[in-house]
Design a protein around this motif. Structure first.
Motif, PDB file in Angstrom:
ATOM      1  N   GLY A  77       0.825  -1.215   0.000  1.00  9.65           N
ATOM      2  CA  GLY A  77       0.000   0.000   0.000  1.00  9.65           C
ATOM      3  C   GLY A  77       0.856   1.261   0.000  1.00  9.65           C
ATOM      4  N   LEU A  78       1.911   1.251   0.825  1.00  6.48           N
ATOM      5  CA  LEU A  78       2.723   2.464   0.929  1.00  6.48           C
ATOM      6  C   LEU A  78       3.544   2.692  -0.350  1.00  6.48           C
ATOM      7  CD1 LEU A  78       3.359   4.843   2.706  1.00  6.48           C
ATOM      8  CD2 LEU A  78       5.199   3.522   3.769  1.00  6.48           C
ATOM      9  N   CYS A  79       4.085   1.611  -0.909  1.00  2.00           N
ATOM     10  CA  CYS A  79       4.828   1.759  -2.176  1.00  2.00           C
ATOM     11  C   CYS A  79       3.889   2.265  -3.266  1.00  2.00           C
ATOM     12  CB  CYS A  79       5.447   0.421  -2.616  1.00  2.00           C
ATOM     13  SG  CYS A  79       6.789  -0.124  -1.542  1.00  2.00           S
ATOM     14  N   GLU A 132      -0.579   7.889  12.361  1.00  5.06           N
ATOM     15  CA  GLU A 132       0.158   9.000  12.993  1.00  5.06           C
ATOM     16  C   GLU A 132       1.630   8.997  12.572  1.00  5.06           C
ATOM     17  OE1 GLU A 132      -0.318   9.092  17.299  1.00  5.06           O
ATOM     18  OE2 GLU A 132      -2.488   8.961  16.935  1.00  5.06           O
ATOM     19  N   PHE A 133       2.248   7.818  12.653  1.00  5.68           N
ATOM     20  CA  PHE A 133       3.650   7.678  12.229  1.00  5.68           C
ATOM     21  C   PHE A 133       3.844   8.214  10.823  1.00  5.68           C
ATOM     22  CE2 PHE A 133       5.560   3.640  14.414  1.00  5.68           C
ATOM     23  CZ  PHE A 133       5.606   4.332  15.604  1.00  5.68           C
ATOM     24  N   LEU A 134       2.989   7.679   9.917  1.00  5.22           N
ATOM     25  CA  LEU A 134       3.133   8.001   8.496  1.00  5.22           C
ATOM     26  C   LEU A 134       2.907   9.488   8.254  1.00  5.22           C
ATOM     27  CD1 LEU A 134       1.316   4.856   7.079  1.00  5.22           C
ATOM     28  CD2 LEU A 134       3.730   5.417   6.731  1.00  5.22           C
ATOM     29  N   SER A 135       1.948  10.051   8.969  1.00 11.73           N
ATOM     30  CA  SER A 135       1.652  11.474   8.791  1.00 11.73           C
ATOM     31  C   SER A 135       2.838  12.324   9.215  1.00 11.73           C
ATOM     32  CB  SER A 135       0.407  11.871   9.592  1.00 11.73           C
ATOM     33  OG  SER A 135      -0.690  11.090   9.165  1.00 11.73           O
ATOM     34  N   ARG A 136       3.638  11.782  10.161  1.00 14.91           N
ATOM     35  CA  ARG A 136       4.847  12.512  10.588  1.00 14.91           C
ATOM     36  C   ARG A 136       6.032  12.212   9.674  1.00 14.91           C
ATOM     37  NH1 ARG A 136       3.507  10.840  15.992  1.00 14.91           N
ATOM     38  NH2 ARG A 136       5.105   9.219  15.877  1.00 14.91           N
ATOM     39  N   SER A 159      11.250   6.184   1.932  1.00 11.80           N
ATOM     40  CA  SER A 159      11.153   7.309   2.848  1.00 11.80           C
ATOM     41  C   SER A 159      11.271   8.633   2.090  1.00 11.80           C
ATOM     42  CB  SER A 159      12.349   7.195   3.798  1.00 11.80           C
ATOM     43  OG  SER A 159      12.007   7.490   5.050  1.00 11.80           O
ATOM     44  N   GLU A 160      12.275   8.681   1.221  1.00  8.59           N
ATOM     45  CA  GLU A 160      12.531   9.901   0.450  1.00  8.59           C
ATOM     46  C   GLU A 160      11.338  10.220  -0.464  1.00  8.59           C
ATOM     47  OE1 GLU A 160      14.456   7.343   0.827  1.00  8.59           O
ATOM     48  OE2 GLU A 160      16.470   7.958   1.388  1.00  8.59           O
ATOM     49  N   LEU A 161      10.767   9.173  -1.076  1.00  9.64           N
ATOM     50  CA  LEU A 161       9.649   9.405  -2.002  1.00  9.64           C
ATOM     51  C   LEU A 161       8.406   9.912  -1.256  1.00  9.64           C
ATOM     52  CD1 LEU A 161       9.585   8.970  -5.088  1.00  9.64           C
ATOM     53  CD2 LEU A 161       8.207   6.925  -4.686  1.00  9.64           C
ATOM     54  N   VAL A 162       8.180   9.366  -0.055  1.00 10.81           N
ATOM     55  CA  VAL A 162       7.039   9.822   0.749  1.00 10.81           C
ATOM     56  C   VAL A 162       7.240  11.288   1.141  1.00 10.81           C
ATOM     57  CG1 VAL A 162       5.835   9.518   2.969  1.00 10.81           C
ATOM     58  CG2 VAL A 162       6.426   7.510   1.586  1.00 10.81           C
ATOM     59  N   MET A 163       8.461  11.617   1.583  1.00  7.84           N
ATOM     60  CA  MET A 163       8.752  13.008   1.972  1.00  7.84           C
ATOM     61  C   MET A 163       8.562  13.947   0.785  1.00  7.84           C
ATOM     62  SD  MET A 163       9.917  13.218   5.082  1.00  7.84           S
ATOM     63  CE  MET A 163      11.372  14.137   5.531  1.00  7.84           C
ATOM     64  N   ASP A 199       2.934  16.578   0.008  1.00 10.93           N
ATOM     65  CA  ASP A 199       1.791  17.465  -0.296  1.00 10.93           C
ATOM     66  C   ASP A 199       0.643  16.736  -0.957  1.00 10.93           C
ATOM     67  OD1 ASP A 199       3.203  19.469   0.661  1.00 10.93           O
ATOM     68  OD2 ASP A 199       3.619  20.491  -1.257  1.00 10.93           O
ATOM     69  N   ARG A 200       0.974  15.672  -1.675  1.00 15.17           N
ATOM     70  CA  ARG A 200      -0.092  14.949  -2.393  1.00 15.17           C
ATOM     71  C   ARG A 200      -0.577  13.710  -1.638  1.00 15.17           C
ATOM     72  NH1 ARG A 200       2.610  16.760  -7.253  1.00 15.17           N
ATOM     73  NH2 ARG A 200       4.160  15.106  -7.058  1.00 15.17           N
ATOM     74  N   LEU A 201       0.047  13.417  -0.481  1.00 12.65           N
ATOM     75  CA  LEU A 201      -0.262  12.183   0.256  1.00 12.65           C
ATOM     76  C   LEU A 201      -0.986  12.497   1.564  1.00 12.65           C
ATOM     77  CD1 LEU A 201       3.063  10.132   0.062  1.00 12.65           C
ATOM     78  CD2 LEU A 201       0.789   9.227  -0.420  1.00 12.65           C
ATOM     79  N   THR A 202      -2.165  11.915   1.738  1.00 14.59           N
ATOM     80  CA  THR A 202      -2.848  12.059   3.024  1.00 14.59           C
ATOM     81  C   THR A 202      -2.997  10.675   3.632  1.00 14.59           C
ATOM     82  OG1 THR A 202      -4.195  13.789   2.030  1.00 14.59           O
ATOM     83  CG2 THR A 202      -4.955  12.923   4.147  1.00 14.59           C
ATOM     84  N   PHE A 203      -2.681  10.536   4.907  1.00 15.39           N
ATOM     85  CA  PHE A 203      -2.913   9.275   5.617  1.00 15.39           C
ATOM     86  C   PHE A 203      -4.076   9.480   6.574  1.00 15.39           C
ATOM     87  CE2 PHE A 203       1.573   9.271   4.407  1.00 15.39           C
ATOM     88  CZ  PHE A 203       1.602   8.088   3.679  1.00 15.39           C
ATOM     89  N   THR A 204      -4.971   8.519   6.604  1.00  8.67           N
ATOM     90  CA  THR A 204      -6.172   8.677   7.423  1.00  8.67           C
ATOM     91  C   THR A 204      -6.655   7.320   7.926  1.00  8.67           C
ATOM     92  OG1 THR A 204      -8.479   9.440   7.355  1.00  8.67           O
ATOM     93  CG2 THR A 204      -7.620   8.568   5.321  1.00  8.67           C
TER      94      THR A 204
END
Ligand code: UGA
Length: 425
Positions: free
Chosen positions: A16-18, A41-45, A56-60, A64-69
């Protein structure tokens, strides 16, 4: 806000994260939902709870385009294509556990605007069963072919993309196929059951290739051939190909063992005895254990012998230890009375509870200090860079190495005075 199709991702594990990070990188707004609040919470941080190079770098980069909920209504409101990436672990019976997939389906409203895009690996027939339950829901099968350790590269440069949809979900299939068009790989459009089968059959075939070369290796040991030479000669035949012909101490991971069993079970449930896969599984189980006799050949009884296992992860560049050969070896060697020390650059901590009391070391040298034998289980590059002829040889009590991946320089080790045992050579 991006003009591209917004993407929903349900289940933010490794797949899912990839998937979420890669679609965000392609310019999509992604809303990724997981049921675990602490994970969200982790992912949002920006904290990534797994080891995958570049993730990690790609998520950072795409934050702006990624929301975790945790909220499903949030995903349903903001997106229409819902990529289902929840896990499907094996049950005691060997069938895949679909409870998480079914929970996702139960949470969907009755909107005909939404489609489930199944990335989770599911038994053939799952899509049809879901459509029987929920005729209103659009359904597309879009299996993943990502390898741990090179998942982002695999996503961005796919060998192929498989999109399976029934006639009634064809428009959703078109939208899913369109998401991948810019990546350039062939897009295989098919029915849902065939898409589901392509995934299972691909993993089963690759696992078969490994068990096949492992058996050739075992016979080569008896007959004086070198499996690396054999694989090189075989692999030049276009019909065979050079990949996945590396003999070793068996395949592990979250996919091959599970998917091979699931396909075997699925065949059995429909009345077909898939004999080949039964053999593939058995060969792999035995392969994981063969190292014990290689050590006994040189050391005699293993009681109170110090054995260093280099590598715990099921393969390099991941901290995944599921079905890893190291776990079987640690148990077997301790069962024979050996003291086992393990070292892995990233995975040992995760495996601590599963290593049956083996000592977890902070470096390869610490594991090798005073050891009667070393077993290379995972081909992490840093193991090739050790000063085998100098520091390692001085530290080991007895210079015996079982190279479980045919990874080290056999000639250099022998020249330095090591007793070297490879696989199939
Ligand atoms: C595998 C498939 O390769 C992916 O295409 C698929 O998407 C994924 O499963 C999945 O179903 O999600 P992965 O489990 O990450 O990917 O690992 P592989 O690189 O395929 O390796 C699996 C195991 O086979 C490892 O233990 C590896 O050491 C072993 N192996 C691989 C060999 O023993 N010999 C080889 O020649 C190749």
């Amino acid at each position: 806000m991006s003009e591209r199709e917004p993407i929903g991702v349900i289940g933010v594990g490794w797949v899912g994260l990839c998937t979420a990070a890669c679609f965000a990188e392609l310019g999509h707004e992604v809303v990724a939902r997981d049921i675990l609040p602490e994970k969200v919470e982790f992912l949002s941080r920006g904290e990534i709870p797994m080891h995958e190079p570049g993730l990690s770098e790609l998520v950072m980069k795409n934050a702006d385009r990624l929301t975790f909920t945790t909220s499903m209504p949030d995903v349903l409101e903001r997106t229409r294509l819902l990529f289902c990436c929840v896990d499907t672990p094996p049950t005691y019976s060997g069938d895949a556990d679909l409870s998480r997939v079914n929970a996702v389906i139960d949470e969907l409203g009755d909107s005909a605007e939404h489609a489930v895009v199944m990335k989770s690996t599911v038994p053939v027939g799952t899509g049809r069963a879901i459509k029987r339950r929920r005729e209103d829901v659009g359904y597309v099968s879009n299996p993943e072919f990502l390898k741990e350790g090179s998942a982002l590269e695999d996503f961005m440069h796919p060998d192929r993309v498989v999109v399976g949809a029934a006639e009634t979900s064809k428009a959703f299939g078109d939208r899913v196929a369109a998401l991948y068009e810019s990546l350039g790989g062939p897009i295989v459009r098919t029915d849902v059951a065939s898409a589901e089968m392509i995934k299972l059959a691909s993993n089963a075939f690759l696992a078969t290739k490994i068990s096949f070369i492992n058996e050739i290796a075992n016979v080569s040991e008896e007959l004086g051939a070198d499996v690396r030479e054999v694989a090189r000669g075989m692999g030049l035949d276009d019909r065979i190909g050079p990949k996945f012909l590396n003999a070793g101490v068996g395949f592990g991971g979250s996919c091959f063992p599970k998917d091979v069993s699931a396909l075997k079970q699925l065949a059995g449930n429909s009345g077909y005895h898939f004999q080949l896969l039964t053999a593939v599984i058995e060969v792999n189980e035995l392969q994981k254990r063969r190292t014990t006799s290689k050590l006994q050949k040189h050391l005699g009884s293993l009681v109170n012998k110090e054995v260093a296992l280099l590598g715990v992860a099921f393969k390099p560049n991941t901290d995944d230890v599921r079905e890893a050969t190291s776990l079987v070896l640690a148990a077997r060697l301790q069962g024979e009375g050996a003291h086992v020390r393990v070292y892995d650059p990233v995975a040992a901590d995760k495996a601590r509870e599963m290593l049956g009391g083996a000592q977890v070391c902070d470096s390869a040298l610490e594991a090798l200090d005073g050891a009667d034998a070393a077993v290379l289980v995972t081909e992490w590059p840093e193991f090739a860079d050790l000063d085998w002829a100098g520091e390692v040889k001085q530290r080991m009590a007895n210079p015996l190495i079982v190279d479980g991946r045919n990874f080290l320089d056999r000639e250099a080790l022998r020249a330095a005075g090591f007793t070297y045992e490879g696989i199939g050579r």
